[in-house]
Write a protein that holds these residues in place. Sequence first.
Motif, PDB file in Angstrom:
ATOM      1  N   HIS A  50      -5.154 -10.842  -1.458  1.00 58.25           N
ATOM      2  CA  HIS A  50      -5.757 -11.767  -0.478  1.00 58.25           C
ATOM      3  C   HIS A  50      -5.986 -13.166  -1.075  1.00 58.25           C
ATOM      4  CE1 HIS A  50      -7.871 -12.908   3.159  1.00 58.25           C
ATOM      5  NE2 HIS A  50      -8.929 -13.263   2.464  1.00 58.25           N
ATOM      6  N   SER A  60       7.119 -10.927   3.566  1.00 61.00           N
ATOM      7  CA  SER A  60       6.593 -10.856   4.929  1.00 61.00           C
ATOM      8  C   SER A  60       5.585  -9.721   5.070  1.00 61.00           C
ATOM      9  CB  SER A  60       7.736 -10.650   5.928  1.00 61.00           C
ATOM     10  OG  SER A  60       8.671 -11.697   5.823  1.00 61.00           O
ATOM     11  N   ILE A  61       5.921  -8.563   4.504  1.00 65.60           N
ATOM     12  CA  ILE A  61       5.010  -7.415   4.637  1.00 65.60           C
ATOM     13  C   ILE A  61       3.732  -7.659   3.844  1.00 65.60           C
ATOM     14  CG2 ILE A  61       4.706  -4.946   4.248  1.00 65.60           C
ATOM     15  CD1 ILE A  61       7.720  -4.613   4.510  1.00 65.60           C
ATOM     16  N   LEU A  96      -2.807 -15.038  -1.363  1.00 63.83           N
ATOM     17  CA  LEU A  96      -2.304 -15.530  -0.078  1.00 63.83           C
ATOM     18  C   LEU A  96      -3.023 -16.818   0.341  1.00 63.83           C
ATOM     19  CD1 LEU A  96      -0.389 -14.868   2.339  1.00 63.83           C
ATOM     20  CD2 LEU A  96      -2.365 -13.813   3.445  1.00 63.83           C
ATOM     21  N   LEU A  97      -4.354 -16.819   0.202  1.00 60.25           N
ATOM     22  CA  LEU A  97      -5.117 -18.016   0.585  1.00 60.25           C
ATOM     23  C   LEU A  97      -4.715 -19.209  -0.269  1.00 60.25           C
ATOM     24  CD1 LEU A  97      -8.747 -16.741   1.257  1.00 60.25           C
ATOM     25  CD2 LEU A  97      -6.813 -16.947   2.819  1.00 60.25           C
ATOM     26  N   HIS A 134       0.829  -1.214   0.000  1.00 59.09           N
ATOM     27  CA  HIS A 134       0.000   0.000   0.000  1.00 59.09           C
ATOM     28  C   HIS A 134       0.859   1.258   0.000  1.00 59.09           C
ATOM     29  CE1 HIS A 134      -3.990  -1.568   0.120  1.00 59.09           C
ATOM     30  NE2 HIS A 134      -3.738  -2.347   1.168  1.00 59.09           N
ATOM     31  N   GLY A 135       1.948   1.219   0.744  1.00 56.24           N
ATOM     32  CA  GLY A 135       2.783   2.409   0.879  1.00 56.24           C
ATOM     33  C   GLY A 135       3.711   2.638  -0.309  1.00 56.24           C
ATOM     34  N   THR A 145      -3.572 -10.396   4.652  1.00 54.45           N
ATOM     35  CA  THR A 145      -4.541 -11.102   5.488  1.00 54.45           C
ATOM     36  C   THR A 145      -5.889 -10.380   5.426  1.00 54.45           C
ATOM     37  OG1 THR A 145      -3.948  -9.819   7.471  1.00 54.45           O
ATOM     38  CG2 THR A 145      -2.786 -11.907   7.133  1.00 54.45           C
ATOM     39  N   HIS A 146      -5.870  -9.086   5.117  1.00 53.50           N
ATOM     40  CA  HIS A 146      -7.106  -8.296   5.046  1.00 53.50           C
ATOM     41  C   HIS A 146      -7.921  -8.733   3.823  1.00 53.50           C
ATOM     42  CE1 HIS A 146      -9.781  -4.861   5.326  1.00 53.50           C
ATOM     43  NE2 HIS A 146      -9.197  -4.537   6.459  1.00 53.50           N
ATOM     44  N   PRO A 147      -9.200  -9.068   4.026  1.00 54.37           N
ATOM     45  CA  PRO A 147      -9.997  -9.634   2.924  1.00 54.37           C
ATOM     46  C   PRO A 147     -10.096  -8.710   1.708  1.00 54.37           C
ATOM     47  CG  PRO A 147     -11.242  -9.676   4.997  1.00 54.37           C
ATOM     48  CD  PRO A 147      -9.941  -9.000   5.293  1.00 54.37           C
ATOM     49  N   ALA A 159       1.407 -10.124   5.530  1.00 55.21           N
ATOM     50  CA  ALA A 159       0.676  -9.553   6.672  1.00 55.21           C
ATOM     51  C   ALA A 159      -0.427  -8.608   6.180  1.00 55.21           C
ATOM     52  CB  ALA A 159       1.642  -8.824   7.617  1.00 55.21           C
ATOM     53  N   GLU A 160      -0.100  -7.744   5.213  1.00 60.64           N
ATOM     54  CA  GLU A 160      -1.111  -6.842   4.644  1.00 60.64           C
ATOM     55  C   GLU A 160      -2.272  -7.633   4.027  1.00 60.64           C
ATOM     56  OE1 GLU A 160       1.353  -2.942   2.915  1.00 60.64           O
ATOM     57  OE2 GLU A 160       0.633  -4.458   1.558  1.00 60.64           O
ATOM     58  N   TYR A 179      -1.229 -20.424   0.850  1.00 60.38           N
ATOM     59  CA  TYR A 179      -1.285 -21.168   2.114  1.00 60.38           C
ATOM     60  C   TYR A 179      -1.808 -22.586   1.871  1.00 60.38           C
ATOM     61  CZ  TYR A 179      -0.311 -17.313   5.374  1.00 60.38           C
ATOM     62  OH  TYR A 179       0.284 -16.329   6.104  1.00 60.38           O
TER      63      TYR A 179
END
Lengths: 199, 199
Positions: A122, A108-109, A125-126, A34-35, A115-117, A112-113, A129
């Motif tokens: 997202h 890693s960043i 990531l799912l 995002h940043g 994880t937000h649906p 973590a970001e 995993y």
Amino acid sequence: MTDPGRRGPYAKTAERRSEIIASATAVFAAYGYHGGSLRQIAKDLDLGLTTLMHHFPTKVALLEAVLEQEDAANPDFTGQSRRDGFVPGILAIVERNLERRELVRMFSIVSAEATHPEHEAHAWLLRRYAEVTATYAELISFDRVAGRITTDGDPERLGQLIMSGWEGIQIRWLADGSDPVAAMRLLLDALLVPAVRPE
Amino acid sequence: MTDPGRRGPYAKTAERRSEIIASATAVFAAYGYHGGSLRQIAKDLDLGLTTLMHHFPTKVALLEAVLEQEDAANPDFTGQSRRDGFVPGILAIVERNLERRELVRMFSIVSAEATHPEHEAHAWLLRRYAEVTATYAELISFDRVAGRITTDGDPERLGQLIMSGWEGIQIRWLADGSDPVAAMRLLLDALLVPAVRPE
């Protein structure tokens, strides 16, 4: 096939794409997805934003290219693990990641970001995993039958826990340099109870 | 002490601060620290940016207030762990965190971002890792002497690995809902070998 007039530009495009991917990895590793901005990624390469967007029309397209590097970097993990064992297979990647610090940080960043649906990555990531857990579970079952490990735990739960532990171990390494290979050995030893302890 | 003319504004300030902290937690959890802006945090509260900056003059001041919530939320972890054991002490926090999803997400993202040496929260992250590892190591030694756990591993390495595993387990939970309490039980059971298995 050997027409230099065609080969030149193609090679150049591939090179440019891989420069952009490297710059994006560094920018996302420093600022998060995002940043980090396409403008910053282009600027670090002395490129115009329009040129960058010719190669990657959207930020998420560039993120996907960045994420795909990881899988490309370990092409024969499954084959190698079957041959030599799951524990040495994992430890080989942990060692290799010592040389890929910014890629690991970016991973890693973004994980973590994401994880937000509502995060653009997202679904990625799912999927990742689920795939990694299934692969680990299968390799754990294989090694148990082969007598390499002696745990009686559920392979899926163990595979998931190894993946999670690894994520946390890498974050710690990125922060303060704690040896991730030693930490992973301790984790694998405790969870899988190898017939011969991992060296 | 009971002058209502003084109590009113103080209570109001505390309330406003805690609203801002809650909004910042949600924004950092969605966009990361770098990606989240003071403007967004103010907007979500229908506040002017100037009003917000009256309470928190800089973004990093607000981040610090957000991070301090975590420690405030578990005031008696050490005392409780000595009394009841390290394993139940940890599992109680994992359970409590089920109700603090956005705070945990914010923590996960900021920790990953803050691995970067130039991140505003880098020093905070290193301090937190060192403090938590030292506390865990001490509680592990204590429980071993008390006969509650039977591991012969190094308390510091075990404490560090439990902290890292927990980080990864929480990220997985945030992403796909995998039960973090069951995963932590499995991890603590394998690493600490409790005399009585954690329920």
